[in-house]
Write a protein that holds these residues in place. Structure first.
Motif, mmCIF file in Angstrom:
data_model
loop_
_atom_site.group_PDB
_atom_site.id
_atom_site.type_symbol
_atom_site.label_atom_id
_atom_site.label_comp_id
_atom_site.label_asym_id
_atom_site.label_seq_id
_atom_site.Cartn_x
_atom_site.Cartn_y
_atom_site.Cartn_z
ATOM 1 N N TRP A 10 45.581 45.249 54.842
ATOM 2 C CA TRP A 10 45.225 44.878 53.411
ATOM 3 C C TRP A 10 43.712 45.308 53.373
ATOM 4 O O TRP A 10 42.874 44.871 54.113
ATOM 5 C CB TRP A 10 45.572 43.862 52.930
ATOM 6 C CG TRP A 10 45.019 42.460 53.745
ATOM 7 C CD1 TRP A 10 45.940 42.009 54.743
ATOM 8 C CD2 TRP A 10 44.127 41.855 53.750
ATOM 9 N NE1 TRP A 10 45.260 40.954 55.133
ATOM 10 C CE2 TRP A 10 44.061 40.765 54.733
ATOM 11 C CE3 TRP A 10 42.890 42.005 52.679
ATOM 12 C CZ2 TRP A 10 42.932 39.889 54.555
ATOM 13 C CZ3 TRP A 10 41.777 41.031 52.761
ATOM 14 C CH2 TRP A 10 41.848 39.984 53.729
ATOM 15 N N SER A 11 43.309 45.660 52.256
ATOM 16 C CA SER A 11 42.230 46.053 51.917
ATOM 17 C C SER A 11 41.531 44.793 51.313
ATOM 18 O O SER A 11 41.865 44.421 50.137
ATOM 19 C CB SER A 11 41.665 47.272 50.945
ATOM 20 O OG SER A 11 40.629 47.549 50.507
ATOM 21 N N LEU A 12 40.186 44.567 51.679
ATOM 22 C CA LEU A 12 39.532 43.405 51.194
ATOM 23 C C LEU A 12 39.288 43.585 49.564
ATOM 24 O O LEU A 12 39.635 42.811 48.837
ATOM 25 C CB LEU A 12 38.301 43.056 51.838
ATOM 26 C CG LEU A 12 37.572 41.483 51.532
ATOM 27 C CD1 LEU A 12 38.320 40.479 52.217
ATOM 28 C CD2 LEU A 12 36.359 41.691 52.246
ATOM 29 N N ARG A 14 40.574 45.765 47.714
ATOM 30 C CA ARG A 14 41.692 46.093 46.861
ATOM 31 C C ARG A 14 42.192 44.938 46.525
ATOM 32 O O ARG A 14 42.754 44.717 45.419
ATOM 33 C CB ARG A 14 42.634 46.924 47.429
ATOM 34 C CG ARG A 14 43.752 47.382 46.651
ATOM 35 C CD ARG A 14 44.799 48.398 47.656
ATOM 36 N NE ARG A 14 44.014 49.469 48.214
ATOM 37 C CZ ARG A 14 44.640 50.057 49.458
ATOM 38 N NH1 ARG A 14 45.645 49.962 50.055
ATOM 39 N NH2 ARG A 14 43.805 51.058 49.651
ATOM 40 N N ARG A 15 42.374 44.077 47.387
ATOM 41 C CA ARG A 15 43.069 42.554 46.976
ATOM 42 C C ARG A 15 42.307 41.911 46.025
ATOM 43 O O ARG A 15 42.854 41.332 45.188
ATOM 44 C CB ARG A 15 43.247 41.721 48.464
ATOM 45 C CG ARG A 15 43.826 40.337 48.037
ATOM 46 C CD ARG A 15 44.388 39.787 49.535
ATOM 47 N NE ARG A 15 45.545 40.543 49.954
ATOM 48 C CZ ARG A 15 46.299 40.126 50.767
ATOM 49 N NH1 ARG A 15 46.121 38.959 51.444
ATOM 50 N NH2 ARG A 15 47.167 40.654 51.247
ATOM 51 N N LEU A 18 42.871 43.452 42.708
ATOM 52 C CA LEU A 18 44.172 43.118 41.999
ATOM 53 C C LEU A 18 44.610 41.710 41.588
ATOM 54 O O LEU A 18 44.861 41.731 40.609
ATOM 55 C CB LEU A 18 45.453 43.515 43.245
ATOM 56 C CG LEU A 18 45.672 44.949 43.548
ATOM 57 C CD1 LEU A 18 46.538 44.984 44.638
ATOM 58 C CD2 LEU A 18 46.081 45.606 42.346
ATOM 59 N N ILE A 19 43.826 40.962 42.450
ATOM 60 C CA ILE A 19 43.952 39.448 42.089
ATOM 61 C C ILE A 19 43.031 39.184 40.917
ATOM 62 O O ILE A 19 43.549 38.449 39.662
ATOM 63 C CB ILE A 19 43.244 38.503 43.070
ATOM 64 C CG1 ILE A 19 44.336 38.378 44.160
ATOM 65 C CG2 ILE A 19 43.171 37.030 42.570
ATOM 66 C CD1 ILE A 19 43.757 37.640 45.611
ATOM 67 N N ILE A 203 39.859 35.073 50.086
ATOM 68 C CA ILE A 203 39.721 36.514 50.466
ATOM 69 C C ILE A 203 38.735 36.766 51.543
ATOM 70 O O ILE A 203 38.672 37.514 52.711
ATOM 71 C CB ILE A 203 39.196 37.518 49.499
ATOM 72 C CG1 ILE A 203 40.695 37.614 48.715
ATOM 73 C CG2 ILE A 203 38.808 38.675 49.816
ATOM 74 C CD1 ILE A 203 40.380 38.294 47.283
ATOM 75 N N PRO A 233 40.929 42.366 57.731
ATOM 76 C CA PRO A 233 40.917 43.307 56.600
ATOM 77 C C PRO A 233 40.553 44.761 57.044
ATOM 78 O O PRO A 233 39.589 44.695 58.063
ATOM 79 C CB PRO A 233 39.701 42.639 55.794
ATOM 80 C CG PRO A 233 39.813 41.214 56.187
ATOM 81 C CD PRO A 233 40.159 41.049 57.575
#
Length: 482
Positions: A10-12, A14-15, A18-19, A203, A233
């Motif tokens: 997962w991308s730091l 991107r997450r 999104l959050i 994160i 990540p």
């Protein structure tokens, strides 16, 4: 062989994005739903009923007049004159307006045309009559918001509707609604902020974990210094991989360095011992040597011994790094070891060395007698190095309840307070302390003392004042005396 199920990383960024978007959208939807629900409750649960109650009194007056019409009048009802007659007794204040609208046109209570034009009143009345349940709220820039309630008058379709109008800005509940909406928005903002903080902490948890692991890495722990890439990540993965490759290179370099130090120490000690032996032999048997020659040979022998001690220190460090250093923890008589250390020190140095051994009873401690002699010798050698030629050195023994404290004290230069922790690090010398001419320092002596004392189950501490001297204390466990 390629992994049939590659790990989805997962991308730091991107997450976090999104959050954040999810939280903001959730907040917006929740705010809209709450506002809509509040408005619906306000309109249906309160305002409509309130207007209906307020319209009862004027409506009753109008209905009473309609009911008093004769049969002939009822047939002709209703004209504009009838509407005006029905409304004439009504007195409405604070911007409230009563209207009758029907086949005869539209008539309104006294003073209404000061607030509204006839066209505007027609539009408002039509809006109320056409609205479900005869209730409507109309907003405009000129008159702000008004609430309307249309009620059918008795007597058939020709009699028309009574429309009650009142402005909303004067109603306390409007203010209450605004405050409730503001409170809900602030609550949602606080909740959003809290969620974002928690999300950010989760994160960036891998970064904090990596930082903690990096802070614990030391030269002696390089073998276990690699960082796990499991669940890392995407952004950090190349850094972790490069770091682990660097650790592998450092492990190899450290291993080669340790091996080199061990080999050099072993290989140099034998020829140095031979050189020292020949120098001493010449000094003892060379009756024809001139004083200058004896002095030169004596200096050469001292330098050989000093170099031999440095090689011994390097060898001890190398063995400690490879977990091969032998340090005993066994009971032994303290006094013989201290007497031996004092004999060596007095033979090697010209400074007066005082002690209180004659005043003490027999003491038995736990440790390594040979390593203790090495520690005492290192401390006295340091004290002499940083003191003047005639400055006294003292060795004091203080028995305590469960330990015995050995104090080596000098009246030399002293050590700055901010350097007291650094002096026990390898290859480190205290800043602000000058080395006397003709002397040198490897920065190993005190680190060796600390390593040996901890290996024996003891401790080493220091107190020092610049310009007054230093006091090094060695504490060893004391065996209870019968």
């Amino acid at each position: 062989m390629p992994n049939p199920h590659p790990v989805q990383r997962w991308s730091l960024a991107r997450r976090f994005l999104l959050i954040s978007l999810t939280v903001v959208l959730t907040q917006s939807v929740a705010s809209l739903l709450i506002t809509r629900e509040l408005r619906q409750i306000f309109l249906q649960g309160f305002l409509e009923k309130k207007l209906e109650r307020q319209a009862i009194a004027p409506l009753k007056d109008v209905n009473d007049q309609v009911d008093q019409l004769t049969a002939e009048q009822a047939k002709r009802c209703c004209t504009m004159q009838d509407y005006q007659r029905f409304l004439k007794p009504l007195r409405l204040y604070d911007g409230k307006v009563g209207m009758i609208v029907g086949n005869g046109g539209l008539a309104s209570t006294r003073g209404s045309h000061v607030l509204f034009s006839q066209t505007h009143l027609h539009a408002l009345a039509d809006r109320a009559v056409a609205a479900p349940r005869g209730f409507a709220i109309v907003e405009n820039d000129e008159h702000e918001a008004v609430a309307l309630k249309a009620i059918k008058l008795p007597g058939g379709a020709a009699t028309g509707h009574f429309v009650y109008l009142r402005p909303l800005y004067s109603m306390p509940l409007i203010h209450a609604q605004m405050m409730i909406k503001l409170a809900s928005e602030l609550t949602l903002i606080l909740l959003t902020t809290t969620i974002l903080i928690i999300a950010a902490r989760r994160i960036f948890k891998p970064i904090r974990s990596i930082s903690q692991e990096l802070s614990e890495i030391e030269l002696n722990t390089l073998q276990a210094a690699t960082l796990s890439t499991a669940g890392a990540p995407v952004e950090l993965l190349p850094i972790l991989q490069e770091f682990n490759q660097m650790v592998e290179r450092l492990q190899l370099a450290a291993s080669n360095q340790k091996q080199f130090a061990s080999t050099i120490s072993h290989e140099f000690r034998t020829p140095l011992t031979v050189i020292s032996g020949f120098i001493q032999s010449v000094l003892h048997r060379g009756e024809s040597l001139a004083e200058q020659q004896r002095h030169a040979l004596g200096i050469a022998n001292q330098e050989v011994l000093r170099l031999n001690r440095m090689l011994s220190d390097l060898l001890d460090l190398s063995r400690a790094d490879n977990h091969q250093l032998s340090i005993r923890r066994e009971p032994f008589e303290l006094m013989p070891s201290l007497e031996h250390a004092l004999r060596l020190a007095r033979a090697a140095h010209t400074n007066p060395i005082r002690d209180n051994l004659m005043e003490l009873p027999a003491l038995e401690v736990i440790g390594d007698p040979d390593r203790l002699v090495q520690c005492i010798s290192n401390l006295i050698g340091n004290a002499v190095k940083y003191s003047s030629a005639d400055s006294p050195i003292s060795l004091e023994v203080r028995p305590e309840a469960k330990t015995v404290r050995l104090i080596v004290e000098d009246q030399g230069q002293g050590i700055p307070t901010d350097q007291l922790e650094r002096i026990f690090e390898r290859f480190t010398r205290a800043e602000g302390v000058s080395i006397p001419k003709g002397e040198s320092s490897s920065g190993l002596g005190l680190s060796i003392v600390k390593m040996l004392m901890e290996g024996m189950g003891g401790t080493v501490t220091v107190l020092s004042t610049v310009g007054e001297g230093s006091q090094f204390s060695l504490d060893l466990p004391l065996i209870d005396q019968p």
